[in-house]
Design a protein around this motif. Sequence first.
Motif, PDB file in Angstrom:
ATOM      1  N   ILE A  63      38.871  35.892  41.382  1.00 14.02           N
ATOM      2  CA  ILE A  63      37.777  35.377  40.554  1.00 14.02           C
ATOM      3  C   ILE A  63      38.249  34.845  39.192  1.00 14.02           C
ATOM      4  O   ILE A  63      37.791  33.778  38.770  1.00 14.02           O
ATOM      5  N   PRO A  64      39.177  35.506  38.488  1.00 11.12           N
ATOM      6  CA  PRO A  64      39.685  34.859  37.269  1.00 11.12           C
ATOM      7  C   PRO A  64      40.323  33.496  37.550  1.00 11.12           C
ATOM      8  O   PRO A  64      40.275  32.604  36.702  1.00 11.12           O
ATOM      9  N   ALA A  65      40.897  33.329  38.758  1.00 10.94           N
ATOM     10  CA  ALA A  65      41.477  32.033  39.122  1.00 10.94           C
ATOM     11  C   ALA A  65      40.381  30.970  39.290  1.00 10.94           C
ATOM     12  O   ALA A  65      40.622  29.785  39.056  1.00 10.94           O
ATOM     13  N   ILE A  66      39.166  31.402  39.685  1.00 15.16           N
ATOM     14  CA  ILE A  66      38.045  30.461  39.808  1.00 15.16           C
ATOM     15  C   ILE A  66      37.507  30.083  38.427  1.00 15.16           C
ATOM     16  O   ILE A  66      37.241  28.926  38.138  1.00 15.16           O
ATOM     17  N   THR A  67      37.346  31.088  37.578  1.00 18.95           N
ATOM     18  CA  THR A  67      36.637  30.854  36.297  1.00 18.95           C
ATOM     19  C   THR A  67      37.540  30.343  35.185  1.00 18.95           C
ATOM     20  O   THR A  67      37.028  29.819  34.193  1.00 18.95           O
ATOM     21  N   MET A  68      38.861  30.471  35.318  1.00 19.59           N
ATOM     22  CA  MET A  68      39.741  30.168  34.177  1.00 19.59           C
ATOM     23  C   MET A  68      39.611  28.725  33.693  1.00 19.59           C
ATOM     24  O   MET A  68      39.789  28.426  32.526  1.00 19.59           O
ATOM     25  N   ARG A  69      39.272  27.802  34.611  1.00 21.25           N
ATOM     26  CA  ARG A  69      39.201  26.394  34.226  1.00 21.25           C
ATOM     27  C   ARG A  69      37.819  25.971  33.730  1.00 21.25           C
ATOM     28  O   ARG A  69      37.662  24.893  33.170  1.00 21.25           O
ATOM     29  N   ALA A 142      29.602  38.509  41.410  1.00 24.78           N
ATOM     30  CA  ALA A 142      28.836  37.813  40.367  1.00 24.78           C
ATOM     31  C   ALA A 142      29.123  38.427  38.995  1.00 24.78           C
ATOM     32  O   ALA A 142      29.201  37.707  37.988  1.00 24.78           O
ATOM     33  N   ALA A 143      29.284  39.756  38.949  1.00 26.24           N
ATOM     34  CA  ALA A 143      29.612  40.421  37.675  1.00 26.24           C
ATOM     35  C   ALA A 143      30.998  39.975  37.194  1.00 26.24           C
ATOM     36  O   ALA A 143      31.183  39.672  36.012  1.00 26.24           O
ATOM     37  N   TYR A 144      31.976  39.926  38.102  1.00 21.33           N
ATOM     38  CA  TYR A 144      33.315  39.454  37.740  1.00 21.33           C
ATOM     39  C   TYR A 144      33.237  38.006  37.214  1.00 21.33           C
ATOM     40  O   TYR A 144      33.913  37.641  36.262  1.00 21.33           O
ATOM     41  N   LEU A 145      32.420  37.171  37.887  1.00 21.21           N
ATOM     42  CA  LEU A 145      32.288  35.767  37.473  1.00 21.21           C
ATOM     43  C   LEU A 145      31.750  35.655  36.054  1.00 21.21           C
ATOM     44  O   LEU A 145      32.243  34.862  35.245  1.00 21.21           O
ATOM     45  N   SER A 146      30.728  36.451  35.745  1.00 17.74           N
ATOM     46  CA  SER A 146      30.121  36.372  34.401  1.00 17.74           C
ATOM     47  C   SER A 146      31.136  36.771  33.331  1.00 17.74           C
ATOM     48  O   SER A 146      31.171  36.174  32.250  1.00 17.74           O
ATOM     49  N   ILE A 147      31.989  37.753  33.649  1.00 12.52           N
ATOM     50  CA  ILE A 147      33.031  38.171  32.701  1.00 12.52           C
ATOM     51  C   ILE A 147      34.066  37.052  32.540  1.00 12.52           C
ATOM     52  O   ILE A 147      34.443  36.687  31.425  1.00 12.52           O
ATOM     53  N   GLY A 148      34.499  36.489  33.667  1.00  8.97           N
ATOM     54  CA  GLY A 148      35.500  35.423  33.632  1.00  8.97           C
ATOM     55  C   GLY A 148      35.006  34.182  32.904  1.00  8.97           C
ATOM     56  O   GLY A 148      35.760  33.542  32.165  1.00  8.97           O
ATOM     57  N   LEU A 149      33.736  33.829  33.082  1.00  9.30           N
ATOM     58  CA  LEU A 149      33.174  32.667  32.393  1.00  9.30           C
ATOM     59  C   LEU A 149      33.159  32.880  30.881  1.00  9.30           C
ATOM     60  O   LEU A 149      33.469  31.975  30.103  1.00  9.30           O
ATOM     61  N   TRP A 150      32.771  34.093  30.481  1.00  9.52           N
ATOM     62  CA  TRP A 150      32.750  34.380  29.038  1.00  9.52           C
ATOM     63  C   TRP A 150      34.148  34.288  28.441  1.00  9.52           C
ATOM     64  O   TRP A 150      34.348  33.655  27.392  1.00  9.52           O
ATOM     65  N   ILE A 151      35.130  34.889  29.126  1.00 10.69           N
ATOM     66  CA  ILE A 151      36.509  34.836  28.624  1.00 10.69           C
ATOM     67  C   ILE A 151      36.983  33.380  28.544  1.00 10.69           C
ATOM     68  O   ILE A 151      37.632  32.969  27.575  1.00 10.69           O
ATOM     69  N   ILE A 163      44.618  35.532  32.422  1.00  8.60           N
ATOM     70  CA  ILE A 163      45.201  36.845  32.108  1.00  8.60           C
ATOM     71  C   ILE A 163      44.185  37.742  31.391  1.00  8.60           C
ATOM     72  O   ILE A 163      44.042  38.925  31.733  1.00  8.60           O
ATOM     73  N   LEU A 164      43.465  37.190  30.418  1.00  9.12           N
ATOM     74  CA  LEU A 164      42.486  38.000  29.682  1.00  9.12           C
ATOM     75  C   LEU A 164      41.355  38.473  30.599  1.00  9.12           C
ATOM     76  O   LEU A 164      40.897  39.614  30.498  1.00  9.12           O
ATOM     77  N   SER A 165      40.904  37.588  31.496  1.00  9.10           N
ATOM     78  CA  SER A 165      39.846  37.977  32.442  1.00  9.10           C
ATOM     79  C   SER A 165      40.328  39.104  33.332  1.00  9.10           C
ATOM     80  O   SER A 165      39.605  40.082  33.578  1.00  9.10           O
TER      81      SER A 165
END
Length: 238
Positions: A63-69, A142-151, A163-165
Amino acid sequence: MNTVLAIFKKEFVSFFISPIAYVFITVYLVVTNFMFFQSFFLINQVEMRAYFQLLPWVFLFFIPAITMRTWAEEKKGKTLELLLTWPVSDLQVVMGKFLATFAFLLTVILMSITIPITLNIIGSPDPGPIWGGYIGAILMGAAYLSIGLWISSLTENQINAFILSLVVIFALMMIGDPFVTMQMPSFIVPILSHLGLSNHFESLGRGVVDSRNIIYYLSVIGFFLFLNVQSLSSRKYE
């Protein structure tokens, strides 16, 4: 609503323009199927519990790989300022991007439907843990996604966002783990156990669809989407 849908369509389609989405999906399915069926033939039980036990750790990297960009790329390409000049609210932009990543995650999860179909062909698995596991996977994802989007909204470097996510999600996973709570004073253990991301997923994975677990995940999603909106709002005043 139409604005959110327009952003959602733009973001969701963008996943499939590049080969990255296909690589993600292929790697996810190969890794999870290989790891599941490797243990499946050893334990010789027709159930998906081992599959769902893998997901918190697979999602930790996937999931961090999805949201990082999501936001970092907009910042690096200087397109975020242009997007924020559109007649849309910060909440609409955040929701559009969140729903697009959520739809992509749902697509990936649905592709694992071949596993319960296979189990039903070769035996009679208990449907409760399977349904509970899928509900838990969707909510936890979905919870992981919301965290990754914020980061991702805090940096313009995709590697830093990844990395931060990963670090923040890992910390929230481990905070309720017995390995951590056994070192803590007894009065704080129930609080840490409640805050841990994985504890609620384990409960759902046993087939116990408790409303408290659903409310917990919805609260986490709402909290980090709120932080995402605040992050965008603060950027307007820089």
